[in-house]
Design a protein around this motif. Structure first.
Motif, PDB file in Angstrom:
ATOM      1  N   TRP A  56      56.565  30.171 -27.722  1.00  0.00           N
ATOM      2  CA  TRP A  56      55.316  30.373 -26.986  1.00  0.00           C
ATOM      3  C   TRP A  56      55.547  30.413 -25.484  1.00  0.00           C
ATOM      4  CZ3 TRP A  56      52.593  26.093 -30.308  1.00  0.00           C
ATOM      5  CH2 TRP A  56      52.265  26.633 -31.554  1.00  0.00           C
ATOM      6  N   SER A  57      56.369  29.514 -24.985  1.00  0.00           N
ATOM      7  CA  SER A  57      56.603  29.493 -23.538  1.00  0.00           C
ATOM      8  C   SER A  57      57.403  30.715 -23.084  1.00  0.00           C
ATOM      9  CB  SER A  57      57.332  28.203 -23.139  1.00  0.00           C
ATOM     10  OG  SER A  57      58.607  28.130 -23.757  1.00  0.00           O
ATOM     11  N   ASP A  58      58.251  31.261 -23.950  1.00  0.00           N
ATOM     12  CA  ASP A  58      58.961  32.489 -23.600  1.00  0.00           C
ATOM     13  C   ASP A  58      57.991  33.626 -23.295  1.00  0.00           C
ATOM     14  OD1 ASP A  58      61.542  31.517 -23.725  1.00  0.00           O
ATOM     15  OD2 ASP A  58      61.792  31.980 -25.846  1.00  0.00           O
ATOM     16  N   ARG A  59      56.842  33.622 -23.955  1.00  0.00           N
ATOM     17  CA  ARG A  59      55.869  34.700 -23.799  1.00  0.00           C
ATOM     18  C   ARG A  59      54.681  34.300 -22.929  1.00  0.00           C
ATOM     19  NH1 ARG A  59      56.800  38.894 -26.858  1.00  0.00           N
ATOM     20  NH2 ARG A  59      54.654  39.622 -26.488  1.00  0.00           N
ATOM     21  N   CYS A  60      54.753  33.148 -22.296  1.00  0.00           N
ATOM     22  CA  CYS A  60      53.644  32.679 -21.464  1.00  0.00           C
ATOM     23  C   CYS A  60      53.550  33.515 -20.183  1.00  0.00           C
ATOM     24  CB  CYS A  60      53.840  31.205 -21.122  1.00  0.00           C
ATOM     25  SG  CYS A  60      52.526  30.513 -20.098  1.00  0.00           S
ATOM     26  N   ARG A  61      52.353  33.983 -19.854  1.00  0.00           N
ATOM     27  CA  ARG A  61      52.144  34.820 -18.674  1.00  0.00           C
ATOM     28  C   ARG A  61      51.374  34.081 -17.577  1.00  0.00           C
ATOM     29  NH1 ARG A  61      52.437  40.360 -19.017  1.00  0.00           N
ATOM     30  NH2 ARG A  61      50.686  40.459 -17.540  1.00  0.00           N
ATOM     31  N   SER A  62      51.347  32.767 -17.624  1.00  0.00           N
ATOM     32  CA  SER A  62      50.599  32.012 -16.631  1.00  0.00           C
ATOM     33  C   SER A  62      51.168  32.226 -15.235  1.00  0.00           C
ATOM     34  CB  SER A  62      50.630  30.519 -16.976  1.00  0.00           C
ATOM     35  OG  SER A  62      50.094  29.743 -15.927  1.00  0.00           O
ATOM     36  N   VAL A  63      50.279  32.221 -14.239  1.00  0.00           N
ATOM     37  CA  VAL A  63      50.723  32.375 -12.844  1.00  0.00           C
ATOM     38  C   VAL A  63      51.533  31.163 -12.394  1.00  0.00           C
ATOM     39  CG1 VAL A  63      48.807  33.880 -12.230  1.00  0.00           C
ATOM     40  CG2 VAL A  63      48.549  31.395 -12.027  1.00  0.00           C
ATOM     41  N   TYR A  64      51.457  30.065 -13.134  1.00  0.00           N
ATOM     42  CA  TYR A  64      52.207  28.863 -12.786  1.00  0.00           C
ATOM     43  C   TYR A  64      53.586  28.843 -13.445  1.00  0.00           C
ATOM     44  CZ  TYR A  64      47.604  27.310 -11.292  1.00  0.00           C
ATOM     45  OH  TYR A  64      46.386  27.217 -10.670  1.00  0.00           O
ATOM     46  N   GLY A  65      53.929  29.881 -14.172  1.00  0.00           N
ATOM     47  CA  GLY A  65      55.230  29.955 -14.806  1.00  0.00           C
ATOM     48  C   GLY A  65      55.135  29.837 -16.314  1.00  0.00           C
ATOM     49  N   ARG A  66      56.309  29.900 -16.961  1.00  0.00           N
ATOM     50  CA  ARG A  66      56.347  29.851 -18.423  1.00  0.00           C
ATOM     51  C   ARG A  66      56.453  28.437 -18.964  1.00  0.00           C
ATOM     52  NH1 ARG A  66      60.855  33.936 -20.520  1.00  0.00           N
ATOM     53  NH2 ARG A  66      62.117  32.864 -18.948  1.00  0.00           N
ATOM     54  N   ARG A  67      57.159  27.552 -18.274  1.00  0.00           N
ATOM     55  CA  ARG A  67      57.441  26.228 -18.819  1.00  0.00           C
ATOM     56  C   ARG A  67      56.530  25.138 -18.242  1.00  0.00           C
ATOM     57  NH1 ARG A  67      60.610  28.972 -22.423  1.00  0.00           N
ATOM     58  NH2 ARG A  67      62.188  30.172 -21.309  1.00  0.00           N
ATOM     59  N   ARG A  68      56.183  25.243 -16.972  1.00  0.00           N
ATOM     60  CA  ARG A  68      55.482  24.138 -16.310  1.00  0.00           C
ATOM     61  C   ARG A  68      54.112  23.826 -16.903  1.00  0.00           C
ATOM     62  NH1 ARG A  68      55.643  25.508 -10.110  1.00  0.00           N
ATOM     63  NH2 ARG A  68      55.132  27.564 -10.955  1.00  0.00           N
ATOM     64  N   PRO A  69      53.300  24.814 -17.303  1.00  0.00           N
ATOM     65  CA  PRO A  69      52.009  24.455 -17.906  1.00  0.00           C
ATOM     66  C   PRO A  69      52.146  23.585 -19.145  1.00  0.00           C
ATOM     67  CG  PRO A  69      52.006  26.767 -17.259  1.00  0.00           C
ATOM     68  CD  PRO A  69      53.407  26.279 -17.103  1.00  0.00           C
ATOM     69  N   PHE A  70      53.122  23.874 -19.981  1.00  0.00           N
ATOM     70  CA  PHE A  70      53.343  23.064 -21.177  1.00  0.00           C
ATOM     71  C   PHE A  70      53.767  21.640 -20.799  1.00  0.00           C
ATOM     72  CE2 PHE A  70      53.669  27.370 -22.744  1.00  0.00           C
ATOM     73  CZ  PHE A  70      53.124  27.308 -24.011  1.00  0.00           C
ATOM     74  N   MET A  71      54.597  21.521 -19.766  1.00  0.00           N
ATOM     75  CA  MET A  71      55.071  20.197 -19.351  1.00  0.00           C
ATOM     76  C   MET A  71      53.924  19.326 -18.845  1.00  0.00           C
ATOM     77  SD  MET A  71      58.490  21.606 -17.382  1.00  0.00           S
ATOM     78  CE  MET A  71      58.902  20.049 -16.614  1.00  0.00           C
ATOM     79  N   VAL A  72      53.004  19.911 -18.084  1.00  0.00           N
ATOM     80  CA  VAL A  72      51.899  19.142 -17.519  1.00  0.00           C
ATOM     81  C   VAL A  72      50.945  18.670 -18.609  1.00  0.00           C
ATOM     82  CG1 VAL A  72      49.894  19.284 -16.006  1.00  0.00           C
ATOM     83  CG2 VAL A  72      52.058  20.265 -15.265  1.00  0.00           C
TER      84      VAL A  72
END
Length: 545
Positions: A56-72
């Motif tokens: 999922w994070s590989d395909r994440c298009r968030s402006v905050y990046g691919r990994r950081r939203p999941f970490m928060v």
């Protein structure tokens, strides 16, 4: 430092759960034979979450990046789970009232407390695995191939710092020093763990900037497609990655019981060696929920429990020292020497994050000096695969030494030796896989070019984007090989605990033998892990070759 400091908070969180989860659940009245099934939360969450979060994070298009939203988001879930775990008796008291007021038997409320604690542990493990998957993938994303080994070495150091802080904090009497944090040790530790996790994850997310994945299309991928991609990637792993995964499978048959039962093992040895403390070690769980909180605070402050915390503190200090020393004496995989001490290191593609600083140059000069000394003393290169093989053998010997351990000093020394092995295990496999993935991501490959004294250099390739390997999925599959043996050893542990519990109960009924067989039971589980580590050492020889 900012990239890897998140591992400090992650390991601090994990060390609190590992060190105090087992005695806490036992104090609530959970049978020892069910303890292994409860700790299936770790491997189950790793088996499910890390591959899925990686995809999922590989395909994440968030402006905050691919990994950081999941970490928060996962960090917030960890905080909630710590609160519900440490305050489980209080929460069930608020919603259920006192036993005297409701007229309900205290056992019903005690069962509700146990269930709340178990569910909290499961949710906590799922959230921690989300953070771990993203932290590992972030290193692969942010660093070029020439820096992967350096980055994973720093991750190992930050993990060691988290271990030391976690066990040192656990060894302190927080209830006496900071009574405002809570009336039990676990409550205080939980609040401290939340603060440390928020601080380190926040630092990484603030200072490390990810480029949004603009090249990805906006097509919504179904869960079935994600699962199919994971299965396809698992079937077609590169040879090096598959070999590392096979090694990890056998290695973690040994590491899983060590991490979960080492505190209890030391406490049992201490109680056997000090008969006056044995009565405390064998005290039955409280019969009423009202007594759970003071009982837990006392149990975690007993000399036997503090002996376990002290042993793990020494283990963490050794691991931290090794994680700082080894990178200076181990020859980098991206710069293997084949002709002698006179060699040159040619760097690979440099990123724009300023990795070629003066401090890095100082570290490089120290490393070359240490490697040159080792060459003259030993006459061979101390490579990362070789040190990994050596650590597997040392760990196997340590686990098999439980046949002869009878004193607290001996078991403390054994656990301290395992600190060396743990440091290597937190560095070697991730470094090997990370460098391999980064080569594909940056479009480079290793090519040995003999020039007087042989050296290794990076040659640029013009590969297509289709050749890029998914860091999230590959690291998630690697973690599947880490957690699958944990299912196996968990069920084996449950059977062994049940057998020894039935044997001790019958012995107690017909003789005056003590009912506490924790040291004997856990000893056999650790020995099984030692045999598996020997298999892992044999497999790791293939990487060395």
């Amino acid at each position: 430092l900012a990239l890897t400091c998140c591992f400090t908070g992650l390991q601090f969180t994990w060390s609190v759960e590992m060190a105090y989860g087992t005695p806490y659940l036992l104090s609530l009245g959970l049978p020892k034979s069910l303890m292994s099934l409860v700790w299936l939360a770790g491997p189950l969450s790793g088996l499910i979450m890390q591959p899925l979060v990686g995809a999922w994070s590989d395909r994440c298009r968030s402006v905050y990046g691919r990994r950081r939203p999941f970490m928060v988001v996962a960090s917030g879930i960890v905080a909630v789970c710590f609160i519900t775990l440490a305050w489980a008796p209080n929460l069930t008291g608020i919603f259920g009232g006192s036993a005297a007021a409701t007229g309900e038997p205290s056992t019903g409320r005690q069962m509700a407390t146990i269930w709340l604690a178990v569910v909290s542990i499961y949710a906590l493990d799922f959230a921690v695995n989300v953070i771990q998957a993203c932290c590992r993938a972030l290193i692969v994303d942010a660093l070029p191939p020439s820096k992967q080994e350096h980055g994973t070495a720093w991750a190992s150091r930050m993990t060691g710092i988290g271990n030391v802080l976690g066990y040192l904090t656990g060894y302190m009497d927080l209830v006496r020093l900071f009574p405002f944090l809570g009336d039990t040790q676990l409550k205080s530790l939980s609040l401290v763990a939340i603060l440390v996790l928020f601080g380190t994850i926040g630092t990484t997310c603030y200072f490390i900037h990810e480029e949004p994945a603009q090249h990805l299309n906006r097509t919504v991928v179904s869960p079935w497609t994600t699962l199919t991609n994971i299965i396809s990637s698992a079937r077609n792993l590169p040879q090096l990655v598959r070999l590392v995964c096979n090694i990890q499978f056998f290695s973690w048959i040994g590491w899983f019981p060590f991490l979960f039962y080492s505190t209890t093992y030391v406490a049992s040895i201490y109680s056997t060696e000090h008969p006056l403390a044995l009565a405390d070690s064998l005290s039955p769980p409280p019969s009423t929920v009202e007594s759970l909180t003071p009982s837990l605070g006392a149990s975690l402050a007993k000399p036997s429990a503090r002996a376990g915390s002290y042993a793990l503190l020494i283990y963490a200090l050794v691991s931290l020292a090794v994680s700082w020393l080894l990178p200076f004496i181990v020859t980098p995989s991206s710069g293997l020497v084949t002709a002698g001490p006179s060699h040159t290191f040619r760097s690979g593609p440099q990123s724009s994050h300023g990795h070629g600083s003066s401090s890095s140059s100082l570290f490089a000069r120290l490393r070359r000096l240490m490697q040159s000394l080792i060459w003259h003393v030993r006459g061979f290169q101390l490579t990362l695969p070789r040190i990994w093989t050596f650590s597997q053998i040392i760990f196997a010997v340590a686990m098999l030494s439980t046949f002869f351990i009878v004193t607290t000093a001996q078991v403390t020394f054994m656990i301290a030796v395992c600190g060396f092995c743990w440091s290597v295990s937190m560095w070697a496999p991730f470094s090997l896989i990370g460098e391999y993935l980064s080569q594909h991501r940056w479009g480079v490959d290793l090519d040995v070019v003999p020039t007087g004294g042989a050296h290794t250099e990076y040659n640029e390739l013009r590969g297509s984007p289709d050749q890029d390997l998914s860091a999230g999925i590959i690291l998630g599959i690697h973690n599947m090989f880490v957690v699958m043996p944990q299912f196996l050893i968990s069920f084996v542990s449950s059977i062994i605990f049940a057998l020894f519990e039935s044997g001790s109960n019958s012995a107690e009924a017909g003789a005056h033998e003590p009912a506490d067989n924790n040291a004997v039971t856990i000893g056999w589980i650790l020995r099984i892990g030692g045999v598996a580590s020997l298999v892992a050492a044999y497999l790791s020889l293939q990487i060395t070759k």
